[in-house]
Motif scaffolding. Structure first.
Motif, short mmCIF file in Angstrom:
data_model
loop_
_atom_site.label_atom_id
_atom_site.label_comp_id
_atom_site.label_asym_id
_atom_site.label_seq_id
_atom_site.Cartn_x
_atom_site.Cartn_y
_atom_site.Cartn_z
N UNK A 1 0.86 -1.17 0.00
CA UNK A 1 0.00 0.00 0.00
C UNK A 1 0.90 1.23 0.00
N UNK A 2 0.63 2.17 -0.90
CA UNK A 2 1.45 3.37 -0.99
C UNK A 2 0.55 4.59 -1.07
N UNK A 3 1.03 5.71 -0.55
CA UNK A 3 0.24 6.93 -0.62
C UNK A 3 0.25 7.48 -2.04
N UNK A 4 -0.57 8.47 -2.29
CA UNK A 4 -0.73 9.01 -3.63
C UNK A 4 0.49 9.73 -4.18
N UNK A 5 1.46 10.05 -3.32
CA UNK A 5 2.67 10.76 -3.76
C UNK A 5 3.81 9.81 -4.07
N UNK A 6 3.56 8.52 -4.01
CA UNK A 6 4.63 7.53 -4.24
C UNK A 6 5.05 7.55 -5.71
N UNK A 7 6.33 7.34 -5.92
CA UNK A 7 6.88 7.19 -7.26
C UNK A 7 6.56 5.75 -7.70
N UNK A 8 5.71 5.61 -8.72
CA UNK A 8 5.26 4.29 -9.14
C UNK A 8 6.42 3.44 -9.66
N UNK A 9 7.37 4.05 -10.35
CA UNK A 9 8.54 3.31 -10.83
C UNK A 9 9.33 2.73 -9.67
N UNK A 10 9.53 3.52 -8.65
CA UNK A 10 10.26 3.03 -7.46
C UNK A 10 9.45 1.97 -6.74
N UNK A 11 8.13 2.16 -6.68
CA UNK A 11 7.25 1.17 -6.06
C UNK A 11 7.43 -0.18 -6.76
N UNK A 12 7.42 -0.16 -8.10
CA UNK A 12 7.62 -1.40 -8.84
C UNK A 12 9.00 -1.99 -8.60
N UNK A 13 10.02 -1.16 -8.63
CA UNK A 13 11.38 -1.64 -8.41
C UNK A 13 11.51 -2.34 -7.06
N UNK A 14 11.08 -1.66 -6.01
CA UNK A 14 11.20 -2.23 -4.66
C UNK A 14 10.28 -3.43 -4.48
N UNK A 15 9.08 -3.37 -5.04
CA UNK A 15 8.14 -4.48 -4.92
C UNK A 15 8.66 -5.73 -5.61
N UNK A 16 9.23 -5.55 -6.79
CA UNK A 16 9.77 -6.70 -7.53
C UNK A 16 10.96 -7.31 -6.79
N UNK A 17 11.82 -6.46 -6.26
CA UNK A 17 12.98 -6.97 -5.50
C UNK A 17 12.53 -7.75 -4.27
N UNK A 18 11.61 -7.17 -3.53
CA UNK A 18 11.15 -7.85 -2.31
C UNK A 18 10.37 -9.11 -2.66
N UNK A 19 9.59 -9.08 -3.73
CA UNK A 19 8.87 -10.28 -4.15
C UNK A 19 9.83 -11.41 -4.48
N UNK A 20 10.91 -11.08 -5.18
CA UNK A 20 11.92 -12.09 -5.51
C UNK A 20 12.60 -12.63 -4.25
N UNK A 21 12.88 -11.74 -3.30
CA UNK A 21 13.51 -12.17 -2.06
C UNK A 21 12.58 -13.08 -1.27
N UNK A 22 11.32 -12.72 -1.18
CA UNK A 22 10.34 -13.55 -0.46
C UNK A 22 10.17 -14.88 -1.18
N UNK A 23 10.18 -14.88 -2.51
CA UNK A 23 10.10 -16.14 -3.26
C UNK A 23 11.25 -17.05 -2.88
#
Length: 171
Positions: free
Chosen positions: A95-117
């Motif tokens: 969950x991110x606020x409306x001022x979040x950088x969507x590119x950074x959100x994807x970058x960090x989300x993908x990295x964390x998703x891979x780590x959790x996998x």
């Protein structure tokens, strides 16, 4: 350290790296909470909705021949809900606020998703002890017998199933 504790540590690190995140949830693909860092949000309900969204996402990419499901982004008036595949058995929702950088959100989300996998894969990898005792081998299932061989099938289409030809049928 238990896998759930390691996943929770990853969620904390993720929220530290990206302050615009207001919550993070790791769930099984069945909708069960593995770990969560979401103040003010009911994690069980979001985990169930995330599993449902995963199912819809899988159907959408299958129907449109877009390959394997990777992520889903929903934008609301108050911010974003981003869902990322975390291997075959888990899913990450941020969950991110409306001022979040969507590119950074994807970058960090993908990295964390891979780590959790990776953490989840390590959880399901058998250790040095033989797993044959805990899980006995399942004997192979013999193929179902056929009613008749393919060579016995008719080679001609019966007249009643042939297309009609005539003035109303294009011929």
């Amino acid at each position: 350290m238990a896998v759930e504790a390691e996943v929770l540590n990853e969620l904390h690190r993720l929220r530290t790296r990206m302050p615009q995140l207001t919550g993070a949830l790791a769930a099984s693909v069945d909708g069960l909470v593995l770990a969560q860092d979401m103040p003010g949000v009911q994690p069980e309900g979001l985990a169930a909705l995330t599993a449902a969204a995963l199912g819809v996402g899988h159907r959408m990419v299958d129907l449109t021949a877009r390959g394997e499901f990777c992520e889903l982004l929903v934008r609301g008036a108050g911010g974003y809900v981003a869902t990322y595949a975390a291997g075959p058995s888990a899913i990450l929702t941020l969950l991110a606020d409306g001022h979040a950088n969507v590119g950074r959100l994807h970058l960090e989300g993908r990295r964390s998703g891979a780590h959790i996998a990776g953490l989840m894969a390590a959880r399901h990898t058998p250790g040095p002890a033989s797993s044959a005792q805990a899980y006995p081998a399942v004997p192979p299932v013999p193929p179902a017998p056929r009613d008749r061989p393919l060579s016995a099938l008719p080679t001609r289409i019966p007249r009643q199933y042939r297309p009609q030809r005539g003035p109303d049928h294009g011929g």
